[in-house]
Design an enzyme around this catalytic site. Structure first.
Site, short mmCIF file in Angstrom:
data_model
loop_
_atom_site.label_atom_id
_atom_site.label_comp_id
_atom_site.label_asym_id
_atom_site.label_seq_id
_atom_site.Cartn_x
_atom_site.Cartn_y
_atom_site.Cartn_z
N PHE A 109 0.81 -1.22 0.00
CA PHE A 109 0.00 0.00 0.00
C PHE A 109 0.84 1.26 0.00
O PHE A 109 0.38 2.33 -0.42
CB PHE A 109 -0.96 -0.01 1.19
N LYS A 110 2.08 1.17 0.44
CA LYS A 110 2.93 2.36 0.49
C LYS A 110 3.16 2.97 -0.90
O LYS A 110 3.44 4.16 -1.03
CB LYS A 110 4.28 2.02 1.12
N ASP A 111 3.04 2.14 -1.95
CA ASP A 111 3.24 2.66 -3.31
C ASP A 111 2.23 3.75 -3.65
O ASP A 111 2.53 4.67 -4.42
CB ASP A 111 3.11 1.53 -4.33
#
Length: 460
Positions: A109-111
């Site tokens: 999800f950090k992308d």
């Protein structure tokens, strides 16, 4: 739109300056001086928008110093790298909605935030003819996403600290196999909290910060949180009828992801409750359920991205809980440093329980959830997502729609999935291609002086 520090020690700054500052110069975190709201009618009008179009509608409300055409172009470029046309699609399984946040370049999800932040950095640096030295700490996913967000970008050097041996093998490879000249990995003999303390210490040294143009990619950077607000609204638009409230279940370590949900709610999103799901590192669950915010010892778990005791973004929530009283925030963190805990009034704790519910999910329950969910639906959960699903199963007893945030692809944590199911995880190409790649990494003690010296030697 101007930005203030949670500790009240800086003059208000504009958005681009907030992005470049990262951690506020007084040691606090930056927040908008007001939260822009949207109406129910506006929300309904967004149902047909693509993800990049919706992102522009939300982000532009917080940004008034980047021309609209430039901002839309930055957003479009950021989400063009995702493998799914919806960017963050929602799938329904066994009565639960799974918000898939793992279709970016590093399958986490950090992308969603770091592709945007990397492009923002490049845009601002080009405009200002400046350089940037990024220093970040990671428990696994932030580091690889940050590295892939800025690798090869002009004017940027990045130093990522991770706890040696405490990330998954895939997470480590995604970081250390990037050999671009501007990328530097540091494996620290310690915990994520040790890494985060070193980064905060370097950021807090204003002379060093200014001399080497330090910037932050951790969720202490406001742009990270802002980008994550979007997918809560996107998910609601795909699962809820007009005006209906939903529950979001969020596997939580550093409080950034769930704080983005809190911001979406404050903007006007119909949220019934935010469920804060922790693993055995359950300081936030203890706080919500028992009023006990006292630091314990970090435990290594199946969900390493959540192996955190001191959650940075918790400070942003406290700023609102304390009625935007910066002196109260400063006093709270002075108490935490001196006593290892923060004390709260009964009225404050009552408000916390109106805002959140929480459950802690241990190793056995995580494995059981992965196993049972696959048996019932054929769908594989990674261990972080399983923590969120299990918390929702325990806490939600009515028919309110539940959206569980799937924060990583299960192949990133294949060993845990194999332990739970007995079956090997299908390996996507983005992971298969890591096998056998050369790596580069420097190992250090948990010592800020060593990290500082390495940065000075490398940057020059």
């Amino acid at each position: 739109m101007r930005y203030l520090s949670t500790r009240g020690g800086i003059a208000p700054v504009r958005f681009k300056d907030a992005v470049m500052m990262g951690l506020a110069d007084d040691g606090g975190l930056l927040l908008p001086e007001s939260i822009p709201a949207f109406s129910a009618a506006e929300l309904e009008s967004w149902r047909t928008l693509t993800y990049p179009q919706l992102a522009f509608k939300i982000i532009s409300r917080f940004v008034d110093d980047i021309p609209a055409t430039d901002l839309q172009a930055l957003i479009d470029r950021s989400y063009a790298t995702f493998s799914h046309p919806e960017v963050t699609p929602v799938v329904q399984k066994d009565g639960v909605y799974i918000l898939e946040l793992f279709h970016g370049v590093t399958l986490a999800f950090k992308d969603v935030a770091l592709q945007f932040l990397g492009n923002l950095f490049e845009y601002i640096l080009h405009e200002r003819h400046e350089r940037l030295t990024i220093v970040g700490a990671t428990s696994g996913d932030t580091g690889s996403a940050a590295i892939h967000g800025v690798r090869g970008k002009a004017g940027i050097s990045i130093f990522i600290l991770h706890p040696h041996g405490k990330t998954s093998p895939v997470q480590a490879l995604q970081m250390t196999s990037v050999l671009d000249e501007n990328v530097h990995n540091i494996a620290v003999d310690g915990t994520f909290d040790d890494c985060q303390d070193i980064v905060k210490g370097l950021m807090g040294d204003l002379e060093f910060k200014q001399k080497y143009s330090l910037g932050a990619v951790n969720s202490i950077n406001w742009a990270r949180v802002l980008a994550q607000v979007v997918y809560y609204i996107y998910a609601w638009l795909r699962v809820a009828e007009q005006g209906r409230k939903v529950v979001f279940s969020v596997p939580t370590g550093n409080f950034g992801d769930i704080f983005a949900g809190y911001m979406a709610q404050q903007m006007g999103l119909p949220v019934e409750k935010l469920l804060l799901a922790t693993n055995e590192n359950n300081i936030l669950t203890r706080f919500i359920n028992q009023g006990d915010y006292s630091v314990g010892t970090v435990v290594q778990t199946l969900s390493p991205s959540m192996d955190i005791q001191v959650a940075s973004n918790f400070e942003r929530y406290l700023f609102y809980l304390f009625k935007q009283d910066a002196a109260r925030v400063s006093a709270a963190f002075a108490q935490l440093k001196a006593e290892g805990k923060i004390s709260f009034s009964q009225q404050e704790l009552q408000q916390v329980r109106q805002d959140f519910r929480s459950a802690s999910v241990d190793r056995q329950a995580t494995l059981e959830t992965i196993r049972q969910f696959k048996h019932d639906t054929g769908y594989l959960l990674d261990p972080h997502t399983a923590v969120g699903v299990r918390a929702a199963q325990e806490l939600v007893t009515d028919d309110t729609p539940v959206v569980c945030l799937a924060t990583a692809h299960p192949a990133k944590f294949g060993e845990a999935v194999v332990e739970a199911t007995g079956d090997a995880v299908p390996v996507p190409p983005a992971i298969a291609q890591l096998e056998g790649l050369p790596t580069r990494c420097v190992r250090m003690q948990a010592d800020a002086g060593q990290v500082r010296a390495f940065i000075i030697l490398t940057v020059g």
